[in-house]
Design an enzyme around this catalytic site. Sequence first.
Site, short mmCIF file in Angstrom:
data_model
loop_
_atom_site.label_atom_id
_atom_site.label_comp_id
_atom_site.label_asym_id
_atom_site.label_seq_id
_atom_site.Cartn_x
_atom_site.Cartn_y
_atom_site.Cartn_z
N SER A 155 0.84 -1.20 0.00
CA SER A 155 0.00 0.00 0.00
C SER A 155 0.88 1.26 0.00
CB SER A 155 -0.95 -0.06 1.20
OG SER A 155 -1.96 0.90 1.06
N ASP B 273 -8.50 -6.45 -4.93
CA ASP B 273 -8.14 -5.10 -4.43
C ASP B 273 -8.69 -4.05 -5.40
OD1 ASP B 273 -6.93 -2.75 -3.60
OD2 ASP B 273 -4.88 -3.56 -3.58
N HIS C 92 -7.97 -5.01 -0.64
CA HIS C 92 -6.68 -4.37 -0.47
C HIS C 92 -5.92 -4.90 0.74
CE1 HIS C 92 -3.59 -1.36 -0.65
NE2 HIS C 92 -3.91 -0.91 0.54
#
Lengths: 377, 377
Positions: free
Chosen positions: B156, B322, B355
Amino acid sequence: MLAAPALDDRRFGLNRRVTLPGPLTLDGGASLSQIEIAYETYGTLDADGANAVLICHALTGDQHVASAHPRTGKPGWWTRMVGEGKPIDPARHFIVCANVLGSCMGTSGPASIDPATGVPFAMRFPVITLRDMVRAQALLLDHLGIWNLAAVVGGSMGGMQVLEWAATYPARVRSAVVIASAARHSAQNIAFHEVGRQAVMADPNWRGGQYYESKEGPSAGLAVARMAAHITYLSEAGLTDKFGRRLQARESKTFGFDADFQVESYLRHQGLSFVDRFDANSYLYITRAMDYFDLAEEHGGRLADAFRGSKTRFCLVSFDSDWLYPTAESRAIVHALNASGAAASFVELSAPFGHDSFLLDVPELFRVVDGFLRAAA
Amino acid sequence: MLAAPALDDRRFGLNRRVTLPGPLTLDGGASLSQIEIAYETYGTLDADGANAVLICHALTGDQHVASAHPRTGKPGWWTRMVGEGKPIDPARHFIVCANVLGSCMGTSGPASIDPATGVPFAMRFPVITLRDMVRAQALLLDHLGIWNLAAVVGGSMGGMQVLEWAATYPARVRSAVVIASAARHSAQNIAFHEVGRQAVMADPNWRGGQYYESKEGPSAGLAVARMAAHITYLSEAGLTDKFGRRLQARESKTFGFDADFQVESYLRHQGLSFVDRFDANSYLYITRAMDYFDLAEEHGGRLADAFRGSKTRFCLVSFDSDWLYPTAESRAIVHALNASGAAASFVELSAPFGHDSFLLDVPELFRVVDGFLRAAA
């Protein structure tokens, strides 16, 4: 059949409002002693009453489907669908659109005066369901002398009402047009709505819903709720096409917290303009009604049983870029309709605008609806 | 090469904190006269200093990658990736993880005391970028005597820092592992962050950021921000699997506004527990840094130019569920790496968690990273 209404029937036209006697018993067990309904009609009811079309509006929509909004002055929200030469045409159809129960554009909702106390209901307004909204619309149609509907048409929450109409009053609905909708709210749908409700209720100006006498309502919280919801109405690709990472008029980043990116100021504008036209408590009640919506659950857990024996003809439309109520949700409805033996046509349209496609310039949508309504007539 | 550090080097271990002299000039033009950095190290630095691995954390992460969080008592946030027998193993690697600039776990950020005034910076803290975060980490590594990194690893926002490391200090990074990330923030990414910032700033307890002396901070606004963000970390299917439309322990709907659905109370819990461990102003600053992130823009508009001539070996991983940083974002990075002639491997993994998959039990992720790091060593 019914007697033809007089052309000057005062029940018909723009900006109508009626107080209907209750009690209306609600799914939650409470009842309303009377129901005010704000609505509009366009066109003329045929002598045999066979050309009536009911349009159901979405979460923050209203009865001004094809007339200017009284507060914003903007044109009706579905003038692409409703109007002269459009799929739903006052030259052929008698069109009815009513503000839903729980809303704030004239129909009974949390901002209405509770006849029992003389002050606004606020959070004492009973929690309602989509079926309650549809029951209130049925009372309105009774009042208007309309028993049978050529079509019930709606997108998003409007489509959910169409499904409820077909399930609750199958004999009154000859055809049903369900656009960009679903037969139940998913966990993600509920989650987004819960964020919005928490944003409203976290605003100290919300005051447990008792803000009607205050100078300030929960505008900041409601704006945040609208911003979050608005993102779900658009597609990622649509947002990228429209805004990308483009900056505001400034030439470079400000290294501050003003709206640097165009998408930021667009969202802020969406939030701020919404609070001028919508009541925060209505937002709570209507999102709650949507989250409670699960048509299968209302019919023993089997969606097909909602339509068993139905003579209604269904038309379903989804959009490939809609991630709020994606095509799989429409497909599940079509499978249930097939299982129940109901007549159903379905198309997934390609459009870049996400969930909001049903409101925007997608010519194929209007061709599909026009063709379906003409074939059904 | 470097001299081996003494085993009892007080720079190394858990819960370290150092004040580094500045000035550190930031992308926005401001500078910090000194920088405090909170960090942890695990394992022992090889005599030749060749086994150092830097781990970069995500938006609300911290330096406690494999040690208990001091406020929540929970285990480190990436014990699946870091630990004995894990892909990043203190028996083989010397592991460094630092709290990012702008955060609130000990590194300089808006809650820190401004040496010029003796009171917290609050919104006078300069707006930072991901490159600024990476520059601060480079200063820390200088301090630790680590010139060369066997690997920089992150998911991320951590992955964005990995990209910045590779672009800004190519000679220091032998390999780079970028998981569930992107080379820029999309319009939709910015939009969700802007909702979160507006939720914080709409909270009257935010007081323009000057809440450090107050009894109450903007907890309600920060909780709403976290709730909205949290939805984007999960997949629709994952939410449906985990919660569906299941009700709380109650047997039926309450027809009220309490958390009726499990997904509602889960989200409320996520919001409330977050405010206990995170500073609202840090949330503003770090989301802003992420929104400003556009690695191509920093390199004349061409992403490949960020990696031109790089000898770094790259490993990219995305997850099919995601939707925050979808596979297409990783693929765009791989294309740029290919165009720049850099060595890149890429895999999209199937995982149901959205995610957050990079933090969760996806065994294939750990196999991929383990294999890559062993091959690169």
